[in-house]
Design a protein around this motif. Structure first.
Motif, short mmCIF file in Angstrom:
data_model
loop_
_atom_site.label_atom_id
_atom_site.label_comp_id
_atom_site.label_asym_id
_atom_site.label_seq_id
_atom_site.Cartn_x
_atom_site.Cartn_y
_atom_site.Cartn_z
N ILE A 140 -8.10 27.88 0.23
CA ILE A 140 -8.71 27.22 -0.53
C ILE A 140 -8.83 25.72 -1.25
N GLU A 141 -7.61 25.68 -2.80
CA GLU A 141 -7.42 24.25 -2.97
C GLU A 141 -5.95 22.88 -1.96
N PHE A 142 -5.76 24.11 -1.20
CA PHE A 142 -5.38 22.77 0.10
C PHE A 142 -5.37 22.95 1.25
N SER A 143 -6.78 23.69 1.39
CA SER A 143 -7.42 23.33 2.05
C SER A 143 -8.26 21.84 2.53
N TYR A 146 -13.10 23.04 1.85
CA TYR A 146 -13.45 23.32 1.10
C TYR A 146 -12.59 23.02 -0.56
N SER A 147 -13.18 22.99 -1.63
CA SER A 147 -12.66 22.46 -2.72
C SER A 147 -12.63 23.13 -4.24
N ASN A 207 -15.51 20.98 0.73
CA ASN A 207 -16.21 19.60 0.41
C ASN A 207 -17.26 18.62 0.36
N ARG B 129 -5.38 16.58 -6.45
CA ARG B 129 -6.22 17.25 -5.80
C ARG B 129 -7.54 17.25 -6.99
CA LIG Z 1 -9.67 21.54 -1.08
#
Ligand SMILES: [Ca+2]
Ligand SMILES: Nc1ncnc2c1ncn2[C@@H]1O[C@H](COP(=O)(O)OP(=O)(O)OP(=O)(O)O)[C@@H](O)[C@H]1O
Ligand SMILES: Nc1ncnc2c1ncn2[C@@H]1O[C@H](COP(=O)(O)OP(=O)(O)OP(=O)(O)O)[C@@H](O)[C@H]1O
Ligand SMILES: [Ca+2]
Ligand SMILES: [Ca+2]
Ligand SMILES: [Ca+2]
Lengths: 217, 217
Positions: A140-143, A146-147, A207, B129
């Protein structure tokens, strides 16, 4: 769009600068190594070869007008400390500095760093705590879609429960944690959690859904 | 309680080993530097001075019986590659290796690493991020009482919605994301999300609540 200056192009500085630029920010990078500077062409807004311990260099680059400075120099502690102090004195609002060890970290806070990062140490703790996970959260974090982020509640949420707000259905947001004015942290608040004015909410979602509520500095 | 062997006592290896030990695991650390090894006394289960590229050393320490090996050597790529290969060949189920750059990472995967970490690069992305967040999630991650973790659903949840399961009220868990058998990821699943047998769920909650559902390797 915010303005960032990243000083020092080690692995940490490079990946930080590239990510900030990919996220749509204005990013200036500075390093005294010409080759490294050239390798960043097209990957950030501006790349400049200079010695950042030289106050005049920082002035002529207008560093004081940047929103955030990241001092990404590890091994050369002396330079990292001097540069951190200089950018803070010049008036940069938020300064993040990389430390090589705990003592270095303490000095950086003393001279004005708002946040100190120790990548090797921090990742050691992180990997240990997530060792048996399949890295769903990293995904999720690296997508790009999404965040997980922190937001401030809007007025119409004040004094309502998450259920009343219909946070998930109406806003597409999953509230993971809330931090109250008194610094108390409520992890995994239930549907009956009442949102307060001073709350900071950690949420997970798309996001585009999160952007609407982003915390402005 | 799992058995971990951490090879290489740089900042990454040290913080990883200490955290694993604090979490209640059995932790053996190996480094060829006598001073570093001695500094770990009392902070891990065993600390041994040895050159881990020597296969006989690894055999005599019974490394093959460990659940997880972490090869935390960055700069000396040759050693890191050799050791990663050796521990995997010996039969360690899960091998995490630290890489210095992308090429190094690719070699480590080829010789058997199950996961490769690049602390400086990974933290660069992570910090970028999360730059405007107040680190609520880090607070959770680093706290001793709460965690974000991945769990497997228990049988009585199968084919029920999160609302029917009453995940938050009954289990104290907030479901942040679900990964389906087909690798599809549902971020922030709503109350009507139906839990499937093959799901992996990323949840946030108290450690004691999460422990009951922990994924066994
Ligand atoms: Ca993200
Ligand atoms: N005074 C300075 N002005 C500009 N750049 C500098 C200055 N001092 C150091 N640098 C640059 O900072 C970068 C990173 O420095 P350093 O090698 O100390 O970091 P590091 O933590 O060791 O990073 P890595 O482990 O990824 O190599 C280098 O590319 C170096 O050229
Ligand atoms: N063959 C080996 N056997 C055992 N220990 C080793 C071996 N090779 C290297 N080490 C140890 O690994 C540790 C970390 O190695 P290295 O300095 O390459 O990592 P690093 O990534 O630079 O870590 P840091 O940046 O924190 O210094 C060192 O303490 C070193 O003594
Ligand atoms: Ca290093
Ligand atoms: Ca480093
Ligand atoms: Ca925790």
């Amino acid at each position: 769009m915010k303005q960032f200056v990243v000083i020092g192009l080690g692995s940490f500085g490079i990946s930080l600068a590239k990510t900030l630029y990919e996220m749509g920010n204005d990013v200036l990078v500075i390093d005294k190594d010409e080759e490294l500077v050239q390798s960043m062409a097209g990957l950030v807004t501006h790349a400049v070869r200079a010695d950042a311990t030289d106050e005049n260099v920082l002035k002529s680059l207008g560093v004081k007008n940047f929103d955030v400075a990241i001092v990404a120099i590890g091994k050369n502690m002396e330079s990292s400390i001097m540069i951190t102090m200089l950018v803070k004195e010049m008036g940069v609002k938020y300064v993040i500095a990389k430390a090589h060890n705990e003592l270095h970290a303490r000095v950086l806070y003393k001279v004005g760093a708002d946040r100190v990062v120790m990548p090797e140490k921090d990742m050691g703790i992180r990997v240990a705590r997530n060792i048996f996970s399949s890295n769903l959260l990293d995904l999720i974090e690296f997508s790009k879609d999404y965040s997980i982020a922190e937001i401030l509640p809007i007025e119409e949420w004040f004094h309502k429960t998450l259920k009343e707000i219909r946070m998930r259905e109406r806003y597409g947001l999953n509230v993971i944690a809330a931090k109250k004015m008194n610094n108390e942290i409520i992890v995994s608040p239930g549907p009956d959690y009442v949102v307060d004015e001073g709350d900071i909410l950690a949420v997970c979602g798309k996001n585009i859904d999160i952007k609407k509520f982003e915390i402005k500095m």
